[in-house]
Design a protein around this motif. Structure first.
Motif, PDB file in Angstrom:
ATOM      1  N   GLN A 114       0.496 -44.931  20.613  1.00 46.58           N
ATOM      2  CA  GLN A 114       1.348 -43.809  20.217  1.00 46.58           C
ATOM      3  C   GLN A 114       2.259 -43.449  21.387  1.00 46.58           C
ATOM      4  N   ALA A 115       3.534 -43.738  21.210  1.00 45.65           N
ATOM      5  CA  ALA A 115       4.512 -43.441  22.261  1.00 45.65           C
ATOM      6  C   ALA A 115       5.199 -42.125  21.973  1.00 45.65           C
ATOM      7  N   CYS A 116       5.486 -41.395  23.026  1.00 46.78           N
ATOM      8  CA  CYS A 116       6.212 -40.141  22.866  1.00 46.78           C
ATOM      9  C   CYS A 116       6.975 -39.842  24.158  1.00 46.78           C
ATOM     10  N   GLY A 117       7.795 -38.816  24.096  1.00 42.82           N
ATOM     11  CA  GLY A 117       8.525 -38.395  25.278  1.00 42.82           C
ATOM     12  C   GLY A 117      10.007 -38.697  25.225  1.00 42.82           C
TER      13      GLY A 117
ATOM     14  N   THR B 106      -3.625 -43.896  28.896  1.00 39.14           N
ATOM     15  CA  THR B 106      -2.191 -43.623  28.783  1.00 39.14           C
ATOM     16  C   THR B 106      -1.407 -44.395  29.831  1.00 39.14           C
TER      17      THR B 106
ATOM     18  N   CYS C  23       2.528 -43.276  26.541  1.00 44.14           N
ATOM     19  CA  CYS C  23       1.994 -44.075  25.447  1.00 44.14           C
ATOM     20  C   CYS C  23       0.477 -44.021  25.545  1.00 44.14           C
TER      21      CYS C  23
ATOM     22  N   LEU D  22       8.367 -41.152  29.542  1.00 42.16           N
ATOM     23  CA  LEU D  22       7.722 -41.565  28.308  1.00 42.16           C
ATOM     24  C   LEU D  22       6.232 -41.754  28.553  1.00 42.16           C
TER      25      LEU D  22
ATOM     26  N   THR E 290       9.961 -44.902  20.553  1.00 40.39           N
ATOM     27  CA  THR E 290      10.471 -43.553  20.728  1.00 40.39           C
ATOM     28  C   THR E 290      11.932 -43.659  21.168  1.00 40.39           C
TER      29      THR E 290
END
Length: 123
Positions: A4-7, A77, A21, A19, A117
């Motif tokens: 799950q990637a975000c940022g 992460t 993950c 970012l 993302t």
């Protein structure tokens, strides 16, 4: 393994983003990890990679000095710190888990992929 990637987000040129993950697997610390990016109409390209324990890192030559990859195995992460962002850094950024403890620079070295993302850099 689910990633799950975000940022991602929108930033002006010269700005920065980090970012992250997060992996679902307890075996995260056994896998090298990498970041790739894909701009519209272009091939997905390697950005950075890190070995399972974090002792070895790889970067695309054009990004050295601006991007930094790191990982926290206790949190499952991996991070990508991006500084001095340029308009040409605009892309969807993907994290990926490698087939082995070592990261590589080609897509065939990675088995699991996150959903991506979006990073948008404006002038």
């Amino acid at each position: 393994v689910q990633l799950q990637a975000c940022g991602g987000g929108s930033v002006q040129a010269g700005g920065f983003l980090t970012l992250s993950c997060t992996a679902s697997a307890r075996t995260f610390s056994n896998n090298g990890m990498g970041w790739f990016r894909q701009a519209p109409g272009q091939e997905r390209e390697f950005v950075a990679g890190i070995s399972s324990r974090g002792g070895s890192t790889l970067y695309a030559d054009s990004l050295k000095g601006r991007f930094t990859i790191s990982r926290d195995n206790a949190k499952n992460t991996v991070y990508l710190q991006m500084t001095s962002l340029k308009v040409e850094d605009t892309a969807v950024y993907y994290c990926a888990a490698a087939l082995s403890a070592y990261a590589g620079t080609t897509r065939d070295r990675y088995r699991y992929w996150g959903q991506g993302t979006q990073v948008t850099v404006s002038s």
